[in-house]
Design an enzyme around this catalytic site. Structure first.
Site, PDB file in Angstrom:
ATOM      1  N   LYS A  74      38.938  35.273  30.490  1.00 32.22           N
ATOM      2  CA  LYS A  74      38.784  35.425  31.936  1.00 32.22           C
ATOM      3  C   LYS A  74      37.334  35.206  32.332  1.00 32.22           C
ATOM      4  O   LYS A  74      36.440  35.859  31.812  1.00 32.22           O
ATOM      5  CB  LYS A  74      39.207  36.831  32.381  1.00 32.22           C
ATOM      6  CG  LYS A  74      40.705  37.054  32.463  1.00 32.22           C
ATOM      7  CD  LYS A  74      40.982  38.409  33.114  1.00 32.22           C
ATOM      8  CE  LYS A  74      42.458  38.698  33.191  1.00 32.22           C
ATOM      9  NZ  LYS A  74      42.729  40.001  33.837  1.00 32.22           N
ATOM     10  N   GLU A 111      48.352  36.138  32.163  1.00 31.20           N
ATOM     11  CA  GLU A 111      48.658  37.399  32.830  1.00 31.20           C
ATOM     12  C   GLU A 111      49.906  37.323  33.710  1.00 31.20           C
ATOM     13  O   GLU A 111      49.899  37.758  34.863  1.00 31.20           O
ATOM     14  CB  GLU A 111      47.446  37.842  33.668  1.00 31.20           C
ATOM     15  CG  GLU A 111      47.477  39.304  34.000  1.00 31.20           C
ATOM     16  CD  GLU A 111      46.182  39.789  34.647  1.00 31.20           C
ATOM     17  OE1 GLU A 111      45.168  39.837  33.938  1.00 31.20           O
ATOM     18  OE2 GLU A 111      46.181  40.098  35.839  1.00 31.20           O
ATOM     19  N   HIS A 116      38.738  49.579  40.196  1.00 32.44           N
ATOM     20  CA  HIS A 116      38.032  48.543  40.967  1.00 32.44           C
ATOM     21  C   HIS A 116      37.801  48.997  42.405  1.00 32.44           C
ATOM     22  O   HIS A 116      36.785  48.655  43.007  1.00 32.44           O
ATOM     23  CB  HIS A 116      38.819  47.231  40.962  1.00 32.44           C
ATOM     24  CG  HIS A 116      38.574  46.399  39.740  1.00 32.44           C
ATOM     25  ND1 HIS A 116      39.393  45.355  39.370  1.00 32.44           N
ATOM     26  CD2 HIS A 116      37.598  46.449  38.803  1.00 32.44           C
ATOM     27  CE1 HIS A 116      38.926  44.814  38.258  1.00 32.44           C
ATOM     28  NE2 HIS A 116      37.849  45.469  37.890  1.00 32.44           N
ATOM     29  N   LYS A 161      43.390  44.001  21.923  1.00 25.70           N
ATOM     30  CA  LYS A 161      43.339  43.122  23.096  1.00 25.70           C
ATOM     31  C   LYS A 161      43.872  41.726  22.757  1.00 25.70           C
ATOM     32  O   LYS A 161      44.632  41.144  23.534  1.00 25.70           O
ATOM     33  CB  LYS A 161      41.919  43.053  23.671  1.00 25.70           C
ATOM     34  CG  LYS A 161      41.878  42.224  24.940  1.00 25.70           C
ATOM     35  CD  LYS A 161      40.660  42.416  25.802  1.00 25.70           C
ATOM     36  CE  LYS A 161      40.753  41.471  27.011  1.00 25.70           C
ATOM     37  NZ  LYS A 161      39.575  41.515  27.858  1.00 25.70           N
ATOM     38  N   ASN A 183      45.362  46.023  32.749  1.00 24.77           N
ATOM     39  CA  ASN A 183      44.856  46.443  34.054  1.00 24.77           C
ATOM     40  C   ASN A 183      44.941  47.955  34.251  1.00 24.77           C
ATOM     41  O   ASN A 183      44.575  48.467  35.312  1.00 24.77           O
ATOM     42  CB  ASN A 183      45.635  45.734  35.174  1.00 24.77           C
ATOM     43  CG  ASN A 183      45.361  44.245  35.176  1.00 24.77           C
ATOM     44  OD1 ASN A 183      44.246  43.815  34.875  1.00 24.77           O
ATOM     45  ND2 ASN A 183      46.372  43.454  35.489  1.00 24.77           N
ATOM     46  N   GLU A 214      36.555  51.475  28.412  1.00 27.40           N
ATOM     47  CA  GLU A 214      37.557  50.461  28.034  1.00 27.40           C
ATOM     48  C   GLU A 214      38.148  50.799  26.665  1.00 27.40           C
ATOM     49  O   GLU A 214      39.311  50.501  26.395  1.00 27.40           O
ATOM     50  CB  GLU A 214      36.957  49.050  28.021  1.00 27.40           C
ATOM     51  CG  GLU A 214      36.483  48.528  29.376  1.00 27.40           C
ATOM     52  CD  GLU A 214      37.606  48.184  30.370  1.00 27.40           C
ATOM     53  OE1 GLU A 214      38.787  48.113  29.957  1.00 27.40           O
ATOM     54  OE2 GLU A 214      37.300  48.012  31.564  1.00 27.40           O
ATOM     55  N   HIS A 267      30.674  50.169  35.867  1.00 28.39           N
ATOM     56  CA  HIS A 267      32.058  49.702  35.790  1.00 28.39           C
ATOM     57  C   HIS A 267      32.897  50.682  34.967  1.00 28.39           C
ATOM     58  O   HIS A 267      33.979  51.100  35.375  1.00 28.39           O
ATOM     59  CB  HIS A 267      32.089  48.307  35.164  1.00 28.39           C
ATOM     60  CG  HIS A 267      33.461  47.767  34.923  1.00 28.39           C
ATOM     61  ND1 HIS A 267      34.283  47.350  35.941  1.00 28.39           N
ATOM     62  CD2 HIS A 267      34.179  47.579  33.775  1.00 28.39           C
ATOM     63  CE1 HIS A 267      35.434  46.927  35.446  1.00 28.39           C
ATOM     64  NE2 HIS A 267      35.397  47.052  34.133  1.00 28.39           N
ATOM     65  N   HIS A 314      42.516  49.954  36.281  1.00 26.59           N
ATOM     66  CA  HIS A 314      41.659  48.991  36.970  1.00 26.59           C
ATOM     67  C   HIS A 314      41.972  48.827  38.447  1.00 26.59           C
ATOM     68  O   HIS A 314      41.172  48.256  39.175  1.00 26.59           O
ATOM     69  CB  HIS A 314      41.720  47.632  36.272  1.00 26.59           C
ATOM     70  CG  HIS A 314      40.855  47.584  35.045  1.00 26.59           C
ATOM     71  ND1 HIS A 314      41.081  48.398  33.951  1.00 26.59           N
ATOM     72  CD2 HIS A 314      39.744  46.853  34.747  1.00 26.59           C
ATOM     73  CE1 HIS A 314      40.160  48.142  33.030  1.00 26.59           C
ATOM     74  NE2 HIS A 314      39.352  47.224  33.481  1.00 26.59           N
ATOM     75  N   ARG A 368      33.932  19.803  35.176  1.00 30.31           N
ATOM     76  CA  ARG A 368      35.295  20.248  34.808  1.00 30.31           C
ATOM     77  C   ARG A 368      35.346  20.887  33.423  1.00 30.31           C
ATOM     78  O   ARG A 368      36.361  20.850  32.740  1.00 30.31           O
ATOM     79  CB  ARG A 368      36.288  19.090  34.881  1.00 30.31           C
ATOM     80  CG  ARG A 368      36.410  18.482  36.266  1.00 30.31           C
ATOM     81  CD  ARG A 368      37.637  17.629  36.414  1.00 30.31           C
ATOM     82  NE  ARG A 368      37.656  16.990  37.713  1.00 30.31           N
ATOM     83  CZ  ARG A 368      37.182  15.769  37.958  1.00 30.31           C
ATOM     84  NH1 ARG A 368      36.691  15.055  36.971  1.00 30.31           N
ATOM     85  NH2 ARG A 368      37.224  15.276  39.168  1.00 30.31           N
ATOM     86  N   ARG A 412      50.135  41.019  29.677  1.00 31.96           N
ATOM     87  CA  ARG A 412      48.683  41.187  29.797  1.00 31.96           C
ATOM     88  C   ARG A 412      48.310  42.165  30.914  1.00 31.96           C
ATOM     89  O   ARG A 412      47.213  42.724  30.922  1.00 31.96           O
ATOM     90  CB  ARG A 412      48.016  39.825  30.020  1.00 31.96           C
ATOM     91  CG  ARG A 412      46.502  39.913  30.028  1.00 31.96           C
ATOM     92  CD  ARG A 412      45.811  38.581  29.983  1.00 31.96           C
ATOM     93  NE  ARG A 412      44.366  38.780  29.993  1.00 31.96           N
ATOM     94  CZ  ARG A 412      43.480  37.869  29.683  1.00 31.96           C
ATOM     95  NH1 ARG A 412      43.876  36.670  29.328  1.00 31.96           N
ATOM     96  NH2 ARG A 412      42.202  38.133  29.715  1.00 31.96           N
TER      97      ARG A 412
END
Lengths: 350, 350
Positions: B126, B218, B233, B208, B226, B168, B247, B229, B104, B222
């Site tokens: 993330k 998010e 993606h 950021k 994206n 980015e 990427h 993205h 955990r 936030r």
């Protein structure tokens, strides 16, 4: 109010009205699907996704996680969906882990249906699955959106399941040492005595909450809740193939054996061990490891999450209502204890 | 100071002194093991556990998670151990997910070695892995103990990797629209120009951070990050077999295509699309889907985490320095856009 008077259906409906989820996923075990789901309105909504896992810890595997995640992907579950776990601790642990990691966390609600999950598993934000026989080794600390307890589910439980929950109630009673301890000394109430059951469940939740709130991530005080769980988990892992050996039975035995260990280490006196034994053994059968199980047992204890630098860390009962944590025991000392109390191998066939 | 003057070795040593971890696990990719690990002192400590994953997104699979967890179990890694991820974004995402769920959550540190991971992947908490071709679908929001950036790693990168990070940086520049936008219009600085690089990296991190701090999970702001993205993606998933398609290349193209979509929807004017195009296409080659890829592309976009009720949610550029989020586009409208800009199939062979 911790045990509410609204029905679970009413509470679920209130959540739906507020959240307007785009989809509902209900996770159940074979047993909870049969015995508990029909008691809920959500059973009738045909557009819900019902995901069924095997009973007990078999659900808590990476294989089921992958399958469940794949189902959620296929069914276009999103962060605006709602996952409901209806079942015992294993269903809740599994669902909580899968939901808390799917899309980095989607909302989930626990509907615990066993006594054990009502007084313990549904509370405190621990989610998890097992890996290579190690319990809850993979998981997160994530609180469900809500926990909906209802004693109407108690009549669905057999005596073994009531006992399993009772073991954690004994643990909480040892930690509390006052009101709860006095009720618990009277043994398990009749299922028809709903007043006493509501009272017991409420007291358990209050005790656990008060500890968890102080230390959510188990850095210090929350470790008290591991009472009985070090040896208890060891026994559970050792006997995982035996269906009669429930989590609670192992914890009840763990509570006894750890108190005996504490006594031998001078942490408590024999009166405390007798008090713990008096709570445990009128209700549970005794589990003892055999000579050939000493080494496997030691290995299991060495893999416990609570360890530090090869030392095994215990929470111990100093006396009823006064417990301690972070008590380190060396592998050598523990081996000595395990050997001292091991029984001959052939006796272990019953 | 965000880009510090102490060496990474000094910072790692300071953490060791404070934490006294019982074990150190270093996760690297094949490439970072060869090019970056030798630059660090920890390389010489033979009692560290070095865990090597494949380069790129291949590491971000459940198979590697299981293998890594099994290794940690076998090596008796505990909550008092420390995991160091040394590599690009994939190594960090993978390590962060595995460490944040093992027991955990055990402590982990990021040492980003690519430009992309320095300005983006290492920041914001993330973590994640891919499943069935869906990027980062399983993960957690967990902050590393520390992120140790060092521009000494920049010379280990090839032009493709610098470009990948630059995409980015362009995104951040579009969001910021001021100082960073002006620097970025000059194109990619020479690697020897460490002053400018430090400045750019620092500005990216500040931008950021300011967004992430306001909205860690998010829920609203936030989502601006994206930008580019959603289609980015989609392109990345569509072309995952092509090693030349990084990427960053996909995100750069995503930034352009999404702005064009925004223009067609009346969210921005053609000047904004030209401005974005002027940042992207002197540096990146254009990726366009073919007629036969329209449906697969639409399906990929429908599975995006950001969706709600079957509508695809975009972050859009209204103008440089002024972006918006939660802009819903119906599948039908998106299909129209994808069809309009699809090229004939045989052209897509290059």
């Amino acid at each position: 109010m911790i045990v509410r008077t609204e029905t679970i259906d009413e509470r679920i409906r209130a959540h739906m009205d507020r959240m307007q989820p785009d989809k509902i996923v209900v996770v159940v075990s074979h047993t909870s699907e049969k015995l508990c789901l029909p008691k809920l309105e959500i059973h009738k909504k045909l557009d819900n996704i019902i995901y069924i896992v095997p009973d007990g810890d078999r659900a808590k595997s990476l294989t089921y996680c992958e399958d469940f995640w794949e189902t959620m992907l296929r069914e276009n579950v999103t962060r605006r969906s709602l996952v409901l776990a209806v079942g015992g601790g294993a269903v809740l642990d599994f669902t909580g882990f899968c939901a808390s990691t799917f899309m980095r966390g989607i909302p989930f609600i626990y509907v615990p249906t066993t006594l054990l999950s009502m007084v313990d598993g549904s509370q405190g934000g621990k989610t998890g699955i097992n890996l290579y026989g190690t319990k809850n080794i993979i998981g997160t600390f994530t609180e469900p959106l809500a926990v909906m307890r209802n004693i109407d589910f108690l009549p669905t439980l057999d005596s073994k399941q009531i006992h399993s929950g009772w073991a954690e109630i004994i643990k909480h009673a040892i930690l509390e040492g006052k009101y709860l301890y006095h009720i618990v000394q009277n043994g398990i109430p009749d299922l028809s005595d709903t007043e006493t059951w509501m009272d017991i469940i409420r007291k358990n939740i209050i005790l656990k909450s008060s500890i968890v709130e102080e230390d959510f991530r188990e850095a210090h005080k929350r470790k008290l809740l591991n009472l009985g769980h070090t040896i208890g988990h060891g026994i559970e892992a050792l006997r995982f193939e035996d269906e009669d050996v429930t989590h609670g039975l192992c914890i009840a035995n763990g509570l006894y054996w750890e108190t005996l260990l504490a006594e031998e280490l001078g942490v408590c006196n024999s009166k405390t061990t007798q008090n713990v034994s008096a709570l445990v053994y009128p209700l549970f059968f005794k589990i003892q490891w055999s000579k050939s199980e000493v080494q496997p047992m030691l290995q299991l204890l060495l893999h416990d999450k609570k360890n530090h630098e090869g030392k095994i860390q215990f929470s111990f009962t100093k006396e009823i209502g006064n417990c301690t944590y972070d008590y380190e025991v060396s592998p050598e000392r523990l081996l000595e204890f395990l050997e001292k109390h091991a029984i001959a191998d052939q006796v272990n066939e019953d």
